[in-house]
Write an enzyme that holds these catalytic residues in place. Structure first.
Site, PDB file in Angstrom:
ATOM      1  N   ASP A 196       0.837  -1.201   0.000  1.00 47.99           N
ATOM      2  CA  ASP A 196       0.000   0.000   0.000  1.00 47.99           C
ATOM      3  C   ASP A 196       0.871   1.249   0.000  1.00 47.99           C
ATOM      4  O   ASP A 196       0.577   2.231  -0.694  1.00 47.99           O
ATOM      5  CB  ASP A 196      -0.881   0.034   1.249  1.00 47.99           C
ATOM      6  CG  ASP A 196      -1.910  -1.079   1.305  1.00 47.99           C
ATOM      7  OD1 ASP A 196      -3.103  -0.798   1.132  1.00 47.99           O
ATOM      8  OD2 ASP A 196      -1.509  -2.243   1.530  1.00 47.99           O
ATOM      9  N   ASP A 206      -5.090 -12.034   0.302  1.00 49.88           N
ATOM     10  CA  ASP A 206      -5.184 -12.845   1.512  1.00 49.88           C
ATOM     11  C   ASP A 206      -5.993 -14.127   1.403  1.00 49.88           C
ATOM     12  O   ASP A 206      -5.520 -15.198   1.768  1.00 49.88           O
ATOM     13  CB  ASP A 206      -5.781 -12.001   2.651  1.00 49.88           C
ATOM     14  CG  ASP A 206      -4.984 -10.741   2.937  1.00 49.88           C
ATOM     15  OD1 ASP A 206      -4.087 -10.405   2.141  1.00 49.88           O
ATOM     16  OD2 ASP A 206      -5.265 -10.094   3.958  1.00 49.88           O
ATOM     17  N   ARG A 249     -15.458  -9.937   3.969  1.00 43.48           N
ATOM     18  CA  ARG A 249     -14.177 -10.255   4.610  1.00 43.48           C
ATOM     19  C   ARG A 249     -13.948 -11.764   4.672  1.00 43.48           C
ATOM     20  O   ARG A 249     -14.892 -12.548   4.498  1.00 43.48           O
ATOM     21  CB  ARG A 249     -14.146  -9.674   6.034  1.00 43.48           C
ATOM     22  CG  ARG A 249     -14.307  -8.172   6.100  1.00 43.48           C
ATOM     23  CD  ARG A 249     -13.123  -7.444   5.495  1.00 43.48           C
ATOM     24  NE  ARG A 249     -11.906  -7.675   6.268  1.00 43.48           N
ATOM     25  CZ  ARG A 249     -10.692  -7.246   5.910  1.00 43.48           C
ATOM     26  NH1 ARG A 249     -10.535  -6.608   4.784  1.00 43.48           N
ATOM     27  NH2 ARG A 249      -9.649  -7.486   6.677  1.00 43.48           N
ATOM     28  N   GLU A 269     -11.863   0.466  -1.620  1.00 42.88           N
ATOM     29  CA  GLU A 269     -10.735  -0.475  -1.626  1.00 42.88           C
ATOM     30  C   GLU A 269     -10.797  -1.407  -2.839  1.00 42.88           C
ATOM     31  O   GLU A 269      -9.799  -1.663  -3.502  1.00 42.88           O
ATOM     32  CB  GLU A 269     -10.768  -1.286  -0.330  1.00 42.88           C
ATOM     33  CG  GLU A 269      -9.617  -2.238  -0.133  1.00 42.88           C
ATOM     34  CD  GLU A 269      -9.711  -2.980   1.194  1.00 42.88           C
ATOM     35  OE1 GLU A 269      -8.776  -3.745   1.509  1.00 42.88           O
ATOM     36  OE2 GLU A 269     -10.722  -2.810   1.922  1.00 42.88           O
TER      37      GLU A 269
END
Length: 418
Positions: A34, A157, A190, A381
């Site tokens: 980032d 992830d 998530r 995002e």
């Protein structure tokens, strides 16, 4: 407010003086890749601040050359897992794993904006970038392709690439904990708790061996060859060598790393998938899943005709950008983090590859679709690639940076001509 000015304002608001938060609340520290994208964004209007970002990132480099994925500058009890969970040391404290090494590629782009004003700053960070690349070569590329010891190290992830390796991680003994991410973002966007249990088990293993990176590679519960990082590192080796030449440095070692890594690419080509594929290095089995990591081959000039066919099939299945997972796969989830959404930051890397291989048609299309996402729903995002729904954190640093450096190019030109 003008979108370019909105993007600059997001960078300023997330600026903590030398480092930039990805966004407030959800990510209250400095994240590795980032931060590199933030620097690229700052370079469009504040070049010294861009170099400060790179300096601060590399200031927390470990003695072995690794640049950690999180730097915990200021305590924030609202984030989990924090520095006490990692127990990796450092001042400021850091996590115990790394993240995609995009820095050399973005440093090159920043340097080339104004070489005369940037030469001294480049000379200061260049040796640290070399040490980080050497760490990747010697510690994470011991099996050929670049490997990761934790899904978080990939930057992607919870993408389906890691499911085969995650299945062999025991997350049943991690104990009680309270996640903070689902308090900031809709939990449906998530990773699931079963995934998080395994993530923490890997952190606990690293902590148990004192974050000895070679032991983690040889003994840890998770080790997978990552096409995404392999291609990012391959491109970064090339860009680092270009920077070395600009500084009149001997780049033979770097060019040797690039040659060695490129020679390892057949190990991650899956004929059955007709694409590059993640591989569990503990079992030798392919993930058998096509994701955006495979398409980063374009960034590294490693595409193949079969991959072209797969790219267009996956891309044409959605109206907005390149999805992070195959939309035709049963596991596709359009809004859950890396299991389907499109990410402007990944689109920008793919676009660099398209541009450099002379595919202006692909670069223009991807830029237009990415710009549409941001113009419709702001600097989120990531986005649902099927209907442009904004997902994850809002007012996101790297999305603002991508607008300033790439996605907003046509918008700015049109505004200037008006």
């Amino acid at each position: 407010m003008d979108l370019h000015e909105q993007a600059r304002q997001i960078l300023r608001q997330n600026d903590r003086g030398g480092y930039t938060l990805p966004t407030h609340g959800l990510y209250p520290y400095q994240w590795n890749w980032d931060s590199a994208f933030a620097a690229w964004g700052f370079a469009t209007f504040d070049l010294p601040r861009a170099w400060d970002e790179i300096d601060t990132l590399l200031a927390s480099q470990w003695d072995d050359g690794m640049v950690p994925h999180i730097i915990f500058h200021d305590p924030d009890p609202g984030y989990f897992p924090g520095p006490d969970v990692w127990s990796a040391g450092g001042d400021p404290a850091t996590s115990g794993i790394s993240q995609p090494p995009v820095a050399a590629t973005l440093v090159r782009l920043i340097y080339e904006m104004n070489p005369d004003a940037s030469r001294d700053r480049l000379a200061a960070v260049y040796p640290k970038l070399v040490e980080w690349h050497r760490w990747w070569h010697e510690v994470r590329c011991v099996h050929g392709p670049a490997a990761i010891v934790h899904p978080w190290e990939s930057g992607r992830d919870n993408c389906p690439d890691w499911d085969i390796g995650m299945a062999n991680v025991d997350g049943s003994k991690v104990g009680d904990y309270t996640r903070r991410d689902t308090g900031h973002v809709d939990p449906s966007m998530r990773p699931k708790k079963s995934e998080y249990d395994r993530y923490l088990a890997m952190v606990q293993f690293g902590k148990s061996v004192g974050w000895d990176q070679k032991r983690i590679v040889s003994e840890g519960p998770f080790l997978m060859a990552d096409p995404g990082i392999t291609f990012i590192l391959l491109r970064a080796h090339h860009d680092l060598a270009v920077l070395g030449h600009a500084l009149d440095q001997d780049t033979d070692e770097i060019e040797g790393w690039e040659t060695t890594l490129r020679a390892a690419l057949p190990m991650i080509w899956n004929d059955d998938l007709q694409g590059y594929d993640a591989k569990d290095l503990r079992t030798g089995k392919f993930a058998r899943f096509l994701g955006s990591g495979a398409f980063l081959a374009y960034l590294a000039n490693a595409a193949r005709p079969e991959l072209d066919t797969q790219l267009m099939r996956v891309w044409n299945a959605v109206p907005y950008g390149i999805p992070s997972a195959d939309p035709e796969a049963p596991i596709f989830d359009a809004r859950r983090y890396w299991r389907g959404p499109t990410w402007p930051v990944v689109n920008s890397l793919l676009a660099i590859g398209f541009r450099d291989m002379g595919r202006a048609d692909l670069e223009v299309r991807l830029r237009r679709e990415t710009a549409e996402l941001i113009m419709k729903n702001g600097f989120s995002e990531y986005f649902d690639p099927t209907d442009a729904t904004p997902c994850g954190g809002a007012n996101f640093t790297w999305t603002a940076a991508i607008w300033l450096t790439w996605a907003g190019q046509d918008y700015e030109q049109a505004k200037g001509a008006a």
